[in-house]
Design an enzyme around this catalytic site. Structure first.
Site, PDB file in Angstrom:
ATOM      1  N   ASN A  11       0.871  -1.176   0.000  1.00  0.00           N
ATOM      2  CA  ASN A  11       0.000   0.000   0.000  1.00  0.00           C
ATOM      3  C   ASN A  11       0.910   1.229   0.000  1.00  0.00           C
ATOM      4  OD1 ASN A  11      -1.784   2.056   0.561  1.00  0.00           O
ATOM      5  ND2 ASN A  11      -2.332   1.331   2.615  1.00  0.00           N
ATOM      6  N   TRP A  12       1.028   1.832  -1.162  1.00  0.00           N
ATOM      7  CA  TRP A  12       1.976   2.958  -1.279  1.00  0.00           C
ATOM      8  C   TRP A  12       1.426   4.236  -0.652  1.00  0.00           C
ATOM      9  CZ3 TRP A  12       4.012   2.628  -7.072  1.00  0.00           C
ATOM     10  CH2 TRP A  12       4.658   1.402  -7.248  1.00  0.00           C
ATOM     11  N   LYS A  13       0.153   4.237  -0.309  1.00  0.00           N
ATOM     12  CA  LYS A  13      -0.480   5.436   0.271  1.00  0.00           C
ATOM     13  C   LYS A  13      -0.220   6.650  -0.630  1.00  0.00           C
ATOM     14  CE  LYS A  13      -0.202   3.231   4.727  1.00  0.00           C
ATOM     15  NZ  LYS A  13      -0.140   3.352   6.178  1.00  0.00           N
ATOM     16  N   HIS A  99      -9.531   1.156   4.797  1.00  0.00           N
ATOM     17  CA  HIS A  99      -8.260   1.331   5.511  1.00  0.00           C
ATOM     18  C   HIS A  99      -8.498   2.275   6.691  1.00  0.00           C
ATOM     19  CE1 HIS A  99      -4.190   2.558   6.478  1.00  0.00           C
ATOM     20  NE2 HIS A  99      -3.795   1.463   5.850  1.00  0.00           N
ATOM     21  N   GLU A 101      -6.888   4.651   7.785  1.00  0.00           N
ATOM     22  CA  GLU A 101      -6.656   6.074   7.485  1.00  0.00           C
ATOM     23  C   GLU A 101      -7.875   6.696   6.817  1.00  0.00           C
ATOM     24  OE1 GLU A 101      -2.843   5.603   5.560  1.00  0.00           O
ATOM     25  OE2 GLU A 101      -2.013   5.008   7.490  1.00  0.00           O
ATOM     26  N   GLU A 169      -5.603  -4.945  10.488  1.00  0.00           N
ATOM     27  CA  GLU A 169      -4.558  -3.946  10.708  1.00  0.00           C
ATOM     28  C   GLU A 169      -4.881  -3.150  11.970  1.00  0.00           C
ATOM     29  OE1 GLU A 169      -2.457  -2.759   6.831  1.00  0.00           O
ATOM     30  OE2 GLU A 169      -4.305  -1.630   6.895  1.00  0.00           O
ATOM     31  N   GLY A 175       2.472   2.067  10.853  1.00  0.00           N
ATOM     32  CA  GLY A 175       3.485   3.112  10.758  1.00  0.00           C
ATOM     33  C   GLY A 175       4.194   3.433  12.066  1.00  0.00           C
ATOM     34  N   SER A 213       3.197  -2.327  10.419  1.00  0.00           N
ATOM     35  CA  SER A 213       4.626  -2.453  10.718  1.00  0.00           C
ATOM     36  C   SER A 213       5.223  -3.811  10.345  1.00  0.00           C
ATOM     37  CB  SER A 213       4.899  -2.122  12.185  1.00  0.00           C
ATOM     38  OG  SER A 213       4.561  -0.769  12.451  1.00  0.00           O
ATOM     39  N   GLY A 234       2.743  -1.086   4.283  1.00  0.00           N
ATOM     40  CA  GLY A 234       2.845   0.327   3.939  1.00  0.00           C
ATOM     41  C   GLY A 234       4.295   0.716   3.706  1.00  0.00           C
ATOM     42  N   GLY A 235       4.938   1.256   4.754  1.00  0.00           N
ATOM     43  CA  GLY A 235       6.291   1.799   4.641  1.00  0.00           C
ATOM     44  C   GLY A 235       7.277   0.887   3.928  1.00  0.00           C
TER      45      GLY A 235
HETATM   46  P1  PGA Z   1       2.818   0.140   7.662  1.00  0.00           P
HETATM   47  O1  PGA Z   1       1.347   0.399   7.041  1.00  0.00           O
HETATM   48  O2  PGA Z   1       3.335  -1.115   7.053  1.00  0.00           O
HETATM   49  O3  PGA Z   1       3.611   1.352   7.247  1.00  0.00           O
HETATM   50  O4  PGA Z   1       2.646   0.036   9.131  1.00  0.00           O
HETATM   51  C1  PGA Z   1       0.467  -0.657   6.837  1.00  0.00           C
HETATM   52  C2  PGA Z   1      -0.820  -0.173   6.217  1.00  0.00           C
HETATM   53  O5  PGA Z   1      -1.267   0.936   6.578  1.00  0.00           O
HETATM   54  O6  PGA Z   1      -1.415  -0.847   5.374  1.00  0.00           O
END
Ligand code: PGA
Length: 251
Positions: A11-13, A99, A101, A169, A175, A213, A234-235
């Protein structure tokens, strides 16, 4: 040991101008070429602005492409929104919905997320439905009940293992570098699969991803858990080597 193929999803956000995104997509595809066929499915979810170029760049590779959100309606007066059909039209096969977010920053509730997931199915795509508790909810002992409600409220009618994936999640793990214990992840995934039996005929086959994470250093132990069928990253998905080493941690 699971017989469901793993799904490793990035997930590149809101990261990636066009050239950066294309470079990352190509770097993932180079590593992926043929190596994991049949055992691990790879997916990248770039920002909507570069979905088309990334779909084109990955067209003849084993790496699938997904969107990060969609509107429930196929078209209409919805300024700034993107329909599932529009994502599919560019070549996307998956779309993330719900998600945290979006649940948190945009006030999205499960009923809306279910409508978005239904839109993904209508457009012929696979919905990746995200669920997860906040730190406060976990500390209050409510994690399982919150996640259970989100699962039952967010999975759309007609969902099957062929068109729906769940991603657990925990909000506090996203993050932050923090992750639940392996026992906590295992317990939550088992609970989610059990709940899915109420809304999906083939709940045994549905892929359940863990997200929050996930890094090369912790991927192997998380992915070895019985009910963990992949990861939403994500990251660590913004670096091709990290993403690839997480994919290689699938056994
Ligand atoms: P993260 O994000 O790996 O940076 O913790 C995961 C996500 O939000 O899907």
């Amino acid at each position: 040991m699971t017989e469901r193929p793993y799904l490793i999803a990035g997930n590149w956000k809101m990261h990636g101008l066009r050239q950066e995104g294309l470079d990352l997509a190509r770097a993932v595809a180079e590593r992926a070429h043929g190596a994991l066929t049949g055992r691990v499915d790879l997916l990248v979810c770039p920002p909507a602005t570069i979905l088309g170029p990334v779909c084109d760049a990955l067209a003849d590779t084993p790496v699938a492409v997904g969107g990060q959100d969609c509107h429930p309606e196929p078209k209409g007066a919805h300024t700034g929104d993107v329909a599932a059909e529009m994502l599919a039209d560019l070549g996307a096969s998956h779309v993330i919905v719900g998600h945290s977010e979006r649940r948190q920053n945009h006030g999205e509730r499960s009923a809306l997320i279910r409508a978005k997931a239904a839109a993904a199915l209508r457009a012929g795509m696979t919905a990746i439905v995200c669920v997860g508790e906040t730190r406060e909810e976990r500390d209050a002992g409510e994690a399982a009940s919150v996640v259970s409600r989100q699962v039952l409220g967010s999975v759309p009618p007609g969902a099957t293992s062929a068109n729906c994936v769940l991603a657990y999640e925990p909000v506090w793990a996203i993050g932050t570098g923090l992750t639940p214990t392996l026992d906590d992840i295992a317990a939550m995934h088992a609970m989610i699969r059990d709940r899915l039996s109420e809304v999906m005929a083939d709940h045994d086959q549905v892929r359940l991803l863990y997200g929050g994470s996930v890094k090369p250093a912790n991927a192997a132990e998380i992915l070895a858990l019985a009910d963990v069928d992949g990861a939403l990253i994500g990251g660590a998905s913004l670096d091709a080597d990290s993403f690839w080493s997480i994919a290689q941690a699938c056994r």
